[in-house]
Design a protein around this motif. Sequence first.
Motif, PDB file in Angstrom:
ATOM      1  N   LEU A  77       1.665  -3.126   3.940  1.00  0.00           N
ATOM      2  CA  LEU A  77       3.083  -2.801   3.851  1.00  0.00           C
ATOM      3  C   LEU A  77       3.186  -1.406   3.250  1.00  0.00           C
ATOM      4  CD1 LEU A  77       5.845  -4.114   4.409  1.00  0.00           C
ATOM      5  CD2 LEU A  77       5.913  -4.707   1.991  1.00  0.00           C
ATOM      6  N   GLY A  78       3.479  -0.427   4.097  1.00  0.00           N
ATOM      7  CA  GLY A  78       3.491   0.964   3.667  1.00  0.00           C
ATOM      8  C   GLY A  78       4.868   1.482   3.326  1.00  0.00           C
ATOM      9  N   MET A  79       4.928   2.792   3.180  1.00  0.00           N
ATOM     10  CA  MET A  79       6.127   3.452   2.664  1.00  0.00           C
ATOM     11  C   MET A  79       7.330   3.395   3.601  1.00  0.00           C
ATOM     12  SD  MET A  79       5.479   4.192  -0.372  1.00  0.00           S
ATOM     13  CE  MET A  79       6.955   5.110  -0.748  1.00  0.00           C
ATOM     14  N   THR A  80       7.138   3.288   4.912  1.00  0.00           N
ATOM     15  CA  THR A  80       8.311   3.232   5.788  1.00  0.00           C
ATOM     16  C   THR A  80       9.165   2.007   5.477  1.00  0.00           C
ATOM     17  OG1 THR A  80       7.031   2.123   7.515  1.00  0.00           O
ATOM     18  CG2 THR A  80       7.288   4.516   7.700  1.00  0.00           C
ATOM     19  N   TYR A  81       8.543   0.948   5.006  1.00  0.00           N
ATOM     20  CA  TYR A  81       9.333  -0.219   4.602  1.00  0.00           C
ATOM     21  C   TYR A  81       9.775  -0.090   3.143  1.00  0.00           C
ATOM     22  CZ  TYR A  81      10.908  -4.924   3.657  1.00  0.00           C
ATOM     23  OH  TYR A  81      11.684  -5.987   3.304  1.00  0.00           O
TER      24      TYR A  81
ATOM     25  N   GLY B 285       2.909   3.632   7.139  1.00  0.00           N
ATOM     26  CA  GLY B 285       3.622   2.651   7.947  1.00  0.00           C
ATOM     27  C   GLY B 285       3.259   1.222   7.622  1.00  0.00           C
ATOM     28  N   ILE B 286       3.784   0.328   8.442  1.00  0.00           N
ATOM     29  CA  ILE B 286       3.470  -1.101   8.371  1.00  0.00           C
ATOM     30  C   ILE B 286       2.377  -1.341   9.397  1.00  0.00           C
ATOM     31  CG2 ILE B 286       4.355  -3.432   8.734  1.00  0.00           C
ATOM     32  CD1 ILE B 286       7.184  -2.194   8.166  1.00  0.00           C
TER      33      ILE B 286
ATOM     34  N   ASP C 244       0.847  -1.192   0.000  1.00  0.00           N
ATOM     35  CA  ASP C 244       0.000   0.000   0.000  1.00  0.00           C
ATOM     36  C   ASP C 244       0.883   1.243   0.000  1.00  0.00           C
ATOM     37  OD1 ASP C 244      -1.875   1.987   0.334  1.00  0.00           O
ATOM     38  OD2 ASP C 244      -2.858   1.068   2.067  1.00  0.00           O
ATOM     39  N   THR C 245       1.107   1.798  -1.186  1.00  0.00           N
ATOM     40  CA  THR C 245       1.960   2.989  -1.287  1.00  0.00           C
ATOM     41  C   THR C 245       1.270   4.220  -0.706  1.00  0.00           C
ATOM     42  OG1 THR C 245       1.158   3.414  -3.525  1.00  0.00           O
ATOM     43  CG2 THR C 245       3.198   2.124  -3.312  1.00  0.00           C
ATOM     44  N   GLY C 246      -0.030   4.115  -0.406  1.00  0.00           N
ATOM     45  CA  GLY C 246      -0.748   5.213   0.231  1.00  0.00           C
ATOM     46  C   GLY C 246      -0.682   5.162   1.743  1.00  0.00           C
TER      47      GLY C 246
END
Length: 193
Positions: free
Chosen positions: A171-175, A106-107, A101-103
């Motif tokens: 799985l967001g942008m921080t990862y 975080g995770i 999820d690029t939107g």
Amino acid sequence: MSSPESGNLAYLILLGAVLVFWLFVQNRDSLGKKAQAAAAWGLIFLGTIAGIGLWDDIRQTVAPQQAVFADQGRVELPRAPDGHYYVTLTLNGAPVRFVVDTGASGIVLTRDDALRAGLDLQGLAFYATAMTANGPVQTAPVEIAQMSLGPFSDSEVRAYVNDGEMDESLLGMTYLQRFKRLEISGGKMILER
């Protein structure tokens, strides 16, 4: 065509010929109806052989799988039929499936995935609030001791456990920002470090 494939093909042709010969010898009186039945069985036989031969292609289309190219430092995630990208990571030794999820910043783990990863849900404090498309939800910050995707391994990764209902962990942008390259092309998401 290799020798084993040629041998298999020859065996199948011989088996089919023997069956057709037996059918005609046994039913000489009503060959018209038997010819129709033989044609139907022949089509079933050919369809089965085609299905077996194309099974890998069919399986990849129905349930695409992620591919890890450790020597190139690359992971390819195929687009699923629902249009999302899914990836399975190992959290503290346990496989956990995420929707990419690029939107999301975080995770975010579901309660079930947090348990699978060995996190103690009893000791969590759900004091943080996250804004979602469905409104605000309560989350608890956690730290994942070990998180791996193929050859890529990270320690002490911050994440959140969602207190609400959620079908898949996110799985967001921080990862994703840990990768030097993220590209979406040709129905695949490519991650490189």
